[in-house]
Design a protein around this motif. Structure first.
Motif, PDB file in Angstrom:
ATOM      1  N   LYS A  30       0.825  -1.216   0.000  1.00 55.55           N
ATOM      2  CA  LYS A  30       0.000   0.000   0.000  1.00 55.55           C
ATOM      3  C   LYS A  30       0.858   1.263   0.000  1.00 55.55           C
ATOM      4  CE  LYS A  30      -3.591   2.383   2.604  1.00 55.55           C
ATOM      5  NZ  LYS A  30      -4.472   2.348   3.764  1.00 55.55           N
ATOM      6  N   HIS A  31       1.993   1.212   0.675  1.00 52.52           N
ATOM      7  CA  HIS A  31       2.834   2.399   0.818  1.00 52.52           C
ATOM      8  C   HIS A  31       4.076   2.376  -0.072  1.00 52.52           C
ATOM      9  CE1 HIS A  31       0.297   3.717   4.063  1.00 52.52           C
ATOM     10  NE2 HIS A  31       0.385   2.511   4.588  1.00 52.52           N
ATOM     11  N   ALA A  32       4.261   1.301  -0.831  1.00 57.71           N
ATOM     12  CA  ALA A  32       5.449   1.173  -1.685  1.00 57.71           C
ATOM     13  C   ALA A  32       5.136   1.570  -3.122  1.00 57.71           C
ATOM     14  CB  ALA A  32       5.961  -0.251  -1.645  1.00 57.71           C
ATOM     15  N   SER A  43      17.351  -6.918  -0.940  1.00 53.33           N
ATOM     16  CA  SER A  43      15.943  -6.540  -1.046  1.00 53.33           C
ATOM     17  C   SER A  43      15.888  -5.021  -1.031  1.00 53.33           C
ATOM     18  CB  SER A  43      15.142  -7.100   0.129  1.00 53.33           C
ATOM     19  OG  SER A  43      15.022  -8.495   0.012  1.00 53.33           O
ATOM     20  N   ILE A  44      15.158  -4.469  -1.983  1.00 52.92           N
ATOM     21  CA  ILE A  44      15.033  -3.018  -2.098  1.00 52.92           C
ATOM     22  C   ILE A  44      13.557  -2.686  -2.238  1.00 52.92           C
ATOM     23  CG2 ILE A  44      15.621  -0.973  -3.462  1.00 52.92           C
ATOM     24  CD1 ILE A  44      18.060  -2.627  -4.482  1.00 52.92           C
ATOM     25  N   VAL A  45      13.082  -1.747  -1.420  1.00 54.15           N
ATOM     26  CA  VAL A  45      11.707  -1.280  -1.522  1.00 54.15           C
ATOM     27  C   VAL A  45      11.751   0.246  -1.587  1.00 54.15           C
ATOM     28  CG1 VAL A  45       9.395  -1.275  -0.517  1.00 54.15           C
ATOM     29  CG2 VAL A  45      10.902  -3.235  -0.124  1.00 54.15           C
ATOM     30  N   ILE A  46      11.095   0.799  -2.577  1.00 55.95           N
ATOM     31  CA  ILE A  46      10.994   2.254  -2.698  1.00 55.95           C
ATOM     32  C   ILE A  46       9.594   2.637  -2.243  1.00 55.95           C
ATOM     33  CG2 ILE A  46      11.086   4.228  -4.256  1.00 55.95           C
ATOM     34  CD1 ILE A  46      13.012   2.561  -5.998  1.00 55.95           C
ATOM     35  N   PHE A  47       9.531   3.473  -1.204  1.00 54.90           N
ATOM     36  CA  PHE A  47       8.265   3.866  -0.603  1.00 54.90           C
ATOM     37  C   PHE A  47       7.839   5.253  -1.049  1.00 54.90           C
ATOM     38  CE2 PHE A  47       9.794   0.633   2.322  1.00 54.90           C
ATOM     39  CZ  PHE A  47       8.649  -0.102   2.569  1.00 54.90           C
ATOM     40  N   LYS A  48       6.532   5.506  -0.970  1.00 54.34           N
ATOM     41  CA  LYS A  48       5.980   6.833  -1.250  1.00 54.34           C
ATOM     42  C   LYS A  48       6.528   7.818  -0.215  1.00 54.34           C
ATOM     43  CE  LYS A  48       1.684   4.781  -2.864  1.00 54.34           C
ATOM     44  NZ  LYS A  48       0.268   4.535  -2.529  1.00 54.34           N
ATOM     45  N   PRO A  49       6.706   9.073  -0.598  1.00 48.61           N
ATOM     46  CA  PRO A  49       7.249  10.065   0.339  1.00 48.61           C
ATOM     47  C   PRO A  49       6.199  10.582   1.323  1.00 48.61           C
ATOM     48  CG  PRO A  49       6.871  11.088  -1.769  1.00 48.61           C
ATOM     49  CD  PRO A  49       6.549   9.621  -1.940  1.00 48.61           C
ATOM     50  N   THR A  50       5.720   9.690   2.200  1.00 46.21           N
ATOM     51  CA  THR A  50       4.753  10.061   3.235  1.00 46.21           C
ATOM     52  C   THR A  50       5.284   9.592   4.582  1.00 46.21           C
ATOM     53  OG1 THR A  50       3.538   7.975   3.081  1.00 46.21           O
ATOM     54  CG2 THR A  50       2.789   9.761   1.642  1.00 46.21           C
ATOM     55  N   LEU A  51       4.699  10.104   5.649  1.00 45.74           N
ATOM     56  CA  LEU A  51       5.088   9.643   6.983  1.00 45.74           C
ATOM     57  C   LEU A  51       4.750   8.165   7.151  1.00 45.74           C
ATOM     58  CD1 LEU A  51       3.991  12.699   9.151  1.00 45.74           C
ATOM     59  CD2 LEU A  51       6.322  11.936   8.697  1.00 45.74           C
ATOM     60  N   ALA A  52       3.654   7.713   6.558  1.00 46.27           N
ATOM     61  CA  ALA A  52       3.294   6.293   6.614  1.00 46.27           C
ATOM     62  C   ALA A  52       4.344   5.449   5.895  1.00 46.27           C
ATOM     63  CB  ALA A  52       1.919   6.065   6.000  1.00 46.27           C
ATOM     64  N   MET A  99      -1.461   4.565  11.354  1.00 41.63           N
ATOM     65  CA  MET A  99      -0.959   4.631   9.982  1.00 41.63           C
ATOM     66  C   MET A  99      -1.832   5.548   9.118  1.00 41.63           C
ATOM     67  SD  MET A  99       1.830   2.987   9.832  1.00 41.63           S
ATOM     68  CE  MET A  99       2.075   2.744   8.087  1.00 41.63           C
ATOM     69  N   ARG A 100      -3.140   5.556   9.329  1.00 40.19           N
ATOM     70  CA  ARG A 100      -4.020   6.433   8.547  1.00 40.19           C
ATOM     71  C   ARG A 100      -3.652   7.902   8.743  1.00 40.19           C
ATOM     72  NH1 ARG A 100      -8.872   4.090  10.607  1.00 40.19           N
ATOM     73  NH2 ARG A 100      -8.671   1.969   9.886  1.00 40.19           N
ATOM     74  N   ARG A 101      -3.278   8.255   9.966  1.00 42.04           N
ATOM     75  CA  ARG A 101      -2.915   9.649  10.266  1.00 42.04           C
ATOM     76  C   ARG A 101      -1.595  10.050   9.606  1.00 42.04           C
ATOM     77  NH1 ARG A 101      -3.620   8.939  16.558  1.00 42.04           N
ATOM     78  NH2 ARG A 101      -5.774   8.297  16.568  1.00 42.04           N
ATOM     79  N   LEU A 102      -0.794   9.061   9.241  1.00 39.21           N
ATOM     80  CA  LEU A 102       0.534   9.347   8.684  1.00 39.21           C
ATOM     81  C   LEU A 102       0.550   9.452   7.161  1.00 39.21           C
ATOM     82  CD1 LEU A 102       2.731   7.002  10.903  1.00 39.21           C
ATOM     83  CD2 LEU A 102       2.295   9.429  11.205  1.00 39.21           C
ATOM     84  N   GLU A 103      -0.582   9.277   6.519  1.00 40.81           N
ATOM     85  CA  GLU A 103      -0.627   9.324   5.047  1.00 40.81           C
ATOM     86  C   GLU A 103      -0.648  10.760   4.536  1.00 40.81           C
ATOM     87  OE1 GLU A 103      -3.602   6.720   3.512  1.00 40.81           O
ATOM     88  OE2 GLU A 103      -2.804   5.001   4.602  1.00 40.81           O
ATOM     89  N   VAL A 104       0.399  11.498   4.909  1.00 41.42           N
ATOM     90  CA  VAL A 104       0.563  12.890   4.480  1.00 41.42           C
ATOM     91  C   VAL A 104       1.950  13.044   3.862  1.00 41.42           C
ATOM     92  CG1 VAL A 104      -1.014  13.826   6.185  1.00 41.42           C
ATOM     93  CG2 VAL A 104       1.375  13.593   6.768  1.00 41.42           C
ATOM     94  N   PRO A 105       2.131  13.952   2.914  1.00 40.44           N
ATOM     95  CA  PRO A 105       3.448  14.140   2.306  1.00 40.44           C
ATOM     96  C   PRO A 105       4.524  14.453   3.356  1.00 40.44           C
ATOM     97  CG  PRO A 105       1.788  15.320   1.062  1.00 40.44           C
ATOM     98  CD  PRO A 105       1.131  14.816   2.322  1.00 40.44           C
ATOM     99  N   TRP A 106       5.732  13.974   3.104  1.00 44.04           N
ATOM    100  CA  TRP A 106       6.824  14.159   4.037  1.00 44.04           C
ATOM    101  C   TRP A 106       8.149  14.239   3.284  1.00 44.04           C
ATOM    102  CZ3 TRP A 106      11.140  11.093   5.027  1.00 44.04           C
ATOM    103  CH2 TRP A 106      11.894  11.476   6.141  1.00 44.04           C
ATOM    104  N   SER A 107       9.063  15.005   3.807  1.00 42.43           N
ATOM    105  CA  SER A 107      10.442  15.027   3.300  1.00 42.43           C
ATOM    106  C   SER A 107      11.353  15.381   4.469  1.00 42.43           C
ATOM    107  CB  SER A 107      10.621  16.017   2.155  1.00 42.43           C
ATOM    108  OG  SER A 107      10.442  17.329   2.613  1.00 42.43           O
ATOM    109  N   PRO A 108      12.598  14.910   4.443  1.00 40.44           N
ATOM    110  CA  PRO A 108      13.512  15.178   5.572  1.00 40.44           C
ATOM    111  C   PRO A 108      13.912  16.645   5.673  1.00 40.44           C
ATOM    112  CG  PRO A 108      14.626  13.912   3.856  1.00 40.44           C
ATOM    113  CD  PRO A 108      13.213  14.089   3.445  1.00 40.44           C
TER     114      PRO A 108
END
Length: 108
Positions: A30-32, A43-52, A99-108
């Protein structure tokens, strides 16, 4: 993009593949954006740039470390500061409500 990378011995890598493809497939997929898990290589997983996405990547990193694998989570550079709400999600084993609350854009 948040990048998770892990490499280790064949039996440990096989266990990580099982975690990715069976135990937590719905949450990870869901988040990858891209998943490449291998029992004979890294193993490599690229995730969406969200807090989730960050929470799932760091949770996966902790599982890989428990297996004794060499692992890293980064944003083209290693992520060093983790938001408190992400730490809470990791500690509660990726609780769906948190996890639902964390589905917001994020960057370091």
């Amino acid at each position: 993009m948040i990048i998770f990378y892990a490499v280790g011995e064949k039996d440990r890598a096989k266990e990580l593949v099982r975690i990715i493809t069976k135990t937590r497939w719905k949450t990870i997929s869901k988040h990858a954006i891209k998943i490449s898990s291998s029992s004979i290589g890294p193993s490599i997983v690229i995730f969406k740039p969200t807090l989730a996405g960050l929470a799932v990547a760091l949770w996966l990193k902790s599982r890989a470390e428990e297996l004794g694998m060499t692992t890293s989570v980064g944003w083209f550079t290693p992520i060093t500061s983790i938001p408190p709400q992400v730490e809470d999600a990791i500690k509660t084993d990726l609780n769906k409500i948190l996890m639902r609350r964390l589905e917001v854009p994020w960057s370091p």
